[in-house]
Design a protein around this motif. Structure first.
Motif, mmCIF file in Angstrom:
data_model
loop_
_atom_site.group_PDB
_atom_site.id
_atom_site.type_symbol
_atom_site.label_atom_id
_atom_site.label_comp_id
_atom_site.label_asym_id
_atom_site.label_seq_id
_atom_site.Cartn_x
_atom_site.Cartn_y
_atom_site.Cartn_z
ATOM 1 N N THR B 67 -14.248 64.401 58.332
ATOM 2 C CA THR B 67 -13.014 64.135 57.599
ATOM 3 C C THR B 67 -12.804 62.626 57.500
ATOM 4 O O THR B 67 -13.372 61.870 58.295
ATOM 5 C CB THR B 67 -11.812 64.750 58.335
ATOM 6 O OG1 THR B 67 -11.864 64.341 59.700
ATOM 7 C CG2 THR B 67 -11.838 66.264 58.245
ATOM 8 N N VAL B 68 -11.996 62.192 56.528
ATOM 9 C CA VAL B 68 -11.762 60.751 56.367
ATOM 10 C C VAL B 68 -11.157 60.188 57.654
ATOM 11 O O VAL B 68 -11.682 59.253 58.242
ATOM 12 C CB VAL B 68 -10.842 60.463 55.160
ATOM 13 C CG1 VAL B 68 -10.523 58.966 55.072
ATOM 14 C CG2 VAL B 68 -11.497 60.937 53.865
ATOM 15 N N LEU B 69 -10.047 60.768 58.109
ATOM 16 C CA LEU B 69 -9.469 60.353 59.391
ATOM 17 C C LEU B 69 -9.815 61.379 60.455
ATOM 18 O O LEU B 69 -9.853 62.580 60.186
ATOM 19 C CB LEU B 69 -7.942 60.237 59.293
ATOM 20 C CG LEU B 69 -7.372 59.065 58.497
ATOM 21 C CD1 LEU B 69 -5.848 59.126 58.508
ATOM 22 C CD2 LEU B 69 -7.845 57.730 59.061
ATOM 23 N N PRO B 70 -10.049 60.910 61.661
ATOM 24 C CA PRO B 70 -10.329 61.835 62.762
ATOM 25 C C PRO B 70 -9.042 62.531 63.225
ATOM 26 O O PRO B 70 -7.947 62.124 62.833
ATOM 27 C CB PRO B 70 -10.862 60.911 63.847
ATOM 28 C CG PRO B 70 -10.225 59.599 63.563
ATOM 29 C CD PRO B 70 -10.069 59.515 62.072
ATOM 30 N N PRO B 71 -9.158 63.535 64.091
ATOM 31 C CA PRO B 71 -7.948 64.262 64.502
ATOM 32 C C PRO B 71 -6.974 63.448 65.341
ATOM 33 O O PRO B 71 -5.892 63.925 65.649
ATOM 34 C CB PRO B 71 -8.495 65.452 65.300
ATOM 35 C CG PRO B 71 -9.914 65.153 65.573
ATOM 36 C CD PRO B 71 -10.383 64.157 64.572
ATOM 37 N N LYS B 72 -7.320 62.215 65.701
ATOM 38 C CA LYS B 72 -6.386 61.418 66.513
ATOM 39 C C LYS B 72 -5.029 61.295 65.840
ATOM 40 O O LYS B 72 -4.019 61.073 66.496
ATOM 41 C CB LYS B 72 -6.962 60.035 66.844
ATOM 42 C CG LYS B 72 -6.940 59.018 65.704
ATOM 43 C CD LYS B 72 -7.378 57.612 66.159
ATOM 44 C CE LYS B 72 -7.463 56.663 64.945
ATOM 45 N NZ LYS B 72 -7.989 55.351 65.271
ATOM 46 N N LYS B 73 -4.992 61.435 64.506
ATOM 47 C CA LYS B 73 -3.720 61.250 63.795
ATOM 48 C C LYS B 73 -2.658 62.253 64.226
ATOM 49 O O LYS B 73 -1.467 62.005 64.054
ATOM 50 C CB LYS B 73 -3.928 61.311 62.282
ATOM 51 C CG LYS B 73 -4.331 62.672 61.738
ATOM 52 C CD LYS B 73 -4.456 62.630 60.208
ATOM 53 C CE LYS B 73 -4.804 63.997 59.645
ATOM 54 N NZ LYS B 73 -4.877 64.027 58.182
ATOM 55 N N TYR B 74 -3.083 63.383 64.808
ATOM 56 C CA TYR B 74 -2.106 64.375 65.265
ATOM 57 C C TYR B 74 -1.539 64.064 66.648
ATOM 58 O O TYR B 74 -0.521 64.610 67.051
ATOM 59 C CB TYR B 74 -2.713 65.778 65.254
ATOM 60 C CG TYR B 74 -2.978 66.245 63.843
ATOM 61 C CD1 TYR B 74 -1.931 66.396 62.944
ATOM 62 C CD2 TYR B 74 -4.273 66.488 63.395
ATOM 63 C CE1 TYR B 74 -2.159 66.784 61.634
ATOM 64 C CE2 TYR B 74 -4.516 66.888 62.085
ATOM 65 C CZ TYR B 74 -3.451 67.029 61.211
ATOM 66 O OH TYR B 74 -3.673 67.401 59.921
#
Lengths: 275, 361
Positions: B67-74
């Protein structure tokens, strides 16, 4: 009020404020909780002005001075400018104290002390000076070297005079450029070092000043046979969060807000970004 | 024998694995809404995947590439309010953060490792409450992806996960082999038990074949063993100057990195000029003023020193602090760098190996 959240400041009240130079102002605060700050000489706080932001500021008072804490702040950014507009009774937010201390209760005990300060580098070191003077018997000879750009930049002029008048204390001052009234030494801080006599094995040196100063002072101290283990440096970096996370103060692998700002020179000699 | 986190009792190994038919997956994801909001990879633009809430489970792309951004954004949003303040009343301790349970589907092994690295960073003496409040409410359903030409997780030891997930799926023919990692994962399966079947000998055979095939698909190799030492020896190398000339200081690599965590903090006043918020926002050590202090001195004025810092923090100093590099080999920085900087090539150059220059895109 207990603060479980590492980012929420606790309130403190400005008690006194006094201009020291064109850009630097002296501040005295107390915590609204009534508690002591619990700091050691060399540590810093994150000071908040609501709506403006937060900035890391060295603590200038000695922990031996109960009930209050003092700072000298140079007006250079948003927070420090906002701070300069506050008056007695106004509130600020405080997080900390953070960082390492000058080893006043450890290796400095029983030793002669050589303090080399440039400009506002005197601000955190003053905490150590007053701590040493308040526990005078625990330390040997105290030598304070202080350099500023011009006589108008001198901080703590009254205290400098008091320290000079104290037995077993030597204070040598220099300015980069004198004026008509200045009859003291003129030259960069390193020109004071040949004027002092030290016993390198019995001395602990502390350096605190602008970034450019360190390597020149360290070179002179090496000439005076000072060991790297006996030299402590207090380093300036952008200590944004104070809790070793935000990354701004990193110096290779070291978070200066956690492992510093006071470092034993031998421990950071090989750290490429340090000096 | 497996170990159930809930009961502490040993449970037979074959109960730790199940099989779900591909046709049943969307039903399963839909049913997960009983447990929380469900997120997974969707196609944002042609070939560009992002994690998004699966309001319609039909949008999920089961075999999505990174994905463009990793799941850290959550767990660590790009921008978040740390607390509120008022000029009259001072600083107010924040209400607790959004503790709604989230279920993240389709997390690749590299990203699961990325989260476990962030866990280390945000723990310690100054425990980060916002991150861990969200972390405790995150359910992870991993997916065993197949590598493309930018993946180098194999070299970083992040191509495989033994923990850090509740369920972990590996594609078989027309089904997924499901490994149950936690008691929570067990509950997820149990709640829709009719969609799963026990594992057969045939499944196991197929699973082993798939795993072995996958291991052979990694074309990128970075020799990790003595990389920190070589980087230390090459601290003054010309390579960094060259990279400094190439890098645009845009910080894209940091924004998309699963383990970059540096941040900026600032205050925003409301229109009444009385109240406001302290905001935390992702920052990047590539930005020019990152290490500049109030007095004006910039400890990393030269762009080359900033690029170098990023490489050394990932590959040398993080190893000293936490025992492994903070890079997980996901290939996002290689994908996003507008200047075409490819860190695999950088490491080869540093090692003195010949690099065939090719566009990263």
């Amino acid at each position: 009020m207990s603060n479980q959240d590492i980012y929420v400041p606790q309130p403190a009240t400005l008690l006194k404020k006094q201009p020291m130079t064109e850009y630097e102002t002296f501040y005295e605060f107390k915590l609204d909780s009534g508690c002591e700050l619990g700091h050691g000489p060399g540590q810093f706080l994150e000071i908040s002005v609501p709506g403006i932001g937060e900035a890391p500021i060295s603590i200038s008072s000695s922990p031996t001075q109960a009930g209050i804490f003092q700072m000298v702040v140079r007006r250079v950014g948003n927070v420090t400018t906002a701070l300069s507009k506050l008056g007695p009774g106004d509130k600020v937010g405080v997080r900390g104290p953070f960082g390492t201390k000058f080893p006043v209760d450890e290796v400095m005990k029983g030793k002669d002390i050589l303090l080399v300060c440039g400009g506002i580098g005197l601000v955190p070191v003053r905490s150590a000076i007053n701590y040493i003077l308040d526990n005078r018997r625990d330390y040997g000879r105290l030598t304070i070297l202080y350099g500023v750009k011009t006589p108008a930049d001198r901080l703590f002029a009254e205290e400098l005079a008091q320290w000079k008048a104290t037995p077993e204390v030597t204070v040598l001052e220099t300015v980069d450029r004198g004026d008509e009234a200045w009859d003291g030494h003129v030259g960069v801080i390193t020109t004071l070092l040949p004027l002092v006599q030290i016993n390198p094995a019995q001395t602990i040196a502390v350096i605190c000043g602008p970034p450019v100063m360190y390597r020149f002072v360290l070179k002179e101290l090496a000439k005076m046979a000072m060991e790297d283990e006996s030299i402590f440096v207090s380093l300036e970096r952008r200590m944004k969060c104070g809790v070793g996370k935000c990354g701004h103060c990193q110096m290779n692998d070291l978070y200066v807000c956690q492992k510093g700002p006071v470092f034993k020179y031998s421990e950071i000699k090989e750290v490429m970004e340090a000096i | 024998m497996g170990h159930s986190e809930l009961t502490g009792e040993l449970i037979p190994r074959h109960l730790n694995v199940r099989v779900i038919a591909k046709d049943n997956l969307e039903t399963f994801l839909g049913g997960l809404r009983e447990f929380g909001e469900v997120f997974g990879p969707v196609e944002k633009e042609r070939g560009a995947y992002i994690y998004a809430q699966l309001t319609d489970v039909k949008n999920v792309v089961q075999d999505a590439q990174r994905t463009v951004l990793p799941p850290k954004k959550y767990l660590y949003p790009q921008k978040e309010e740390l607390f509120r303040f008022s000029t009259q009343e001072g600083y107010r301790k924040p209400e607790s953060v959004d503790k709604g349970r989230k279920i993240l589907f389709g997390v690749h092994p590299c990203d699961i490792h990325g989260l476990s690295i962030l866990d280390k960073v945000f723990a310690g003496r100054y425990h980060e409450p916002r991150y861990f409040d969200r972390r405790d409410n995150l359910i992870i359903i991993g997916m065993n992806c197949l590598p493309d030409e930018r993946c180098f997780c194999y070299s970083m030891g992040t191509d495989w996960v033994e923990k850090g997930f509740d369920l972990f799926l590996t594609e078989l023919e027309d089904s997924y082999f499901v490994k149950i990692g936690t008691s929570c994962g067990e509950d997820l399966v149990h709640a829709q038990a009719e969609l799963f079947r026990p594992v057969t000998d045939e499944d196991i055979q197929l699973y082993k074949e798939r795993v072995n095939e996958r291991n052979k698909m990694f074309v990128n190799r970075v020799e990790l063993a003595n990389l920190p030492q070589i980087l230390e020896l090459e601290y003054e190398s010309e390579v960094w100057e060259e990279l400094g000339r190439k890098c645009l200081s845009c910080g894209a690599c940091s924004a998309v990195c699963p383990t970059c965590y540096c941040y900026e903090v600032y205050d925003v006043l409301d229109l009444n000029v009385e109240t406001g918020s302290r905001i935390r926002r992702w920052d990047a050590c590539l930005f020019k003023d990152f290490a500049k202090v109030a007095g004006g001195h910039n400890f990393r004025e030269e762009r080359s020193t900033r690029v170098k810092h990023r490489f050394y923090h990932k590959q040398v100093t993080f190893v000293e602090e936490f025992g492994r590099p903070s890079c997980v080999g996901c290939g996002r920085c290689v994908t996003q760098c507008p200047a075409g900087i490819n860190l695999i090539d950088v490491f080869k150059e540093i090692r003195g190996e010949k690099v065939v220059h090719k566009s990263a895109r």
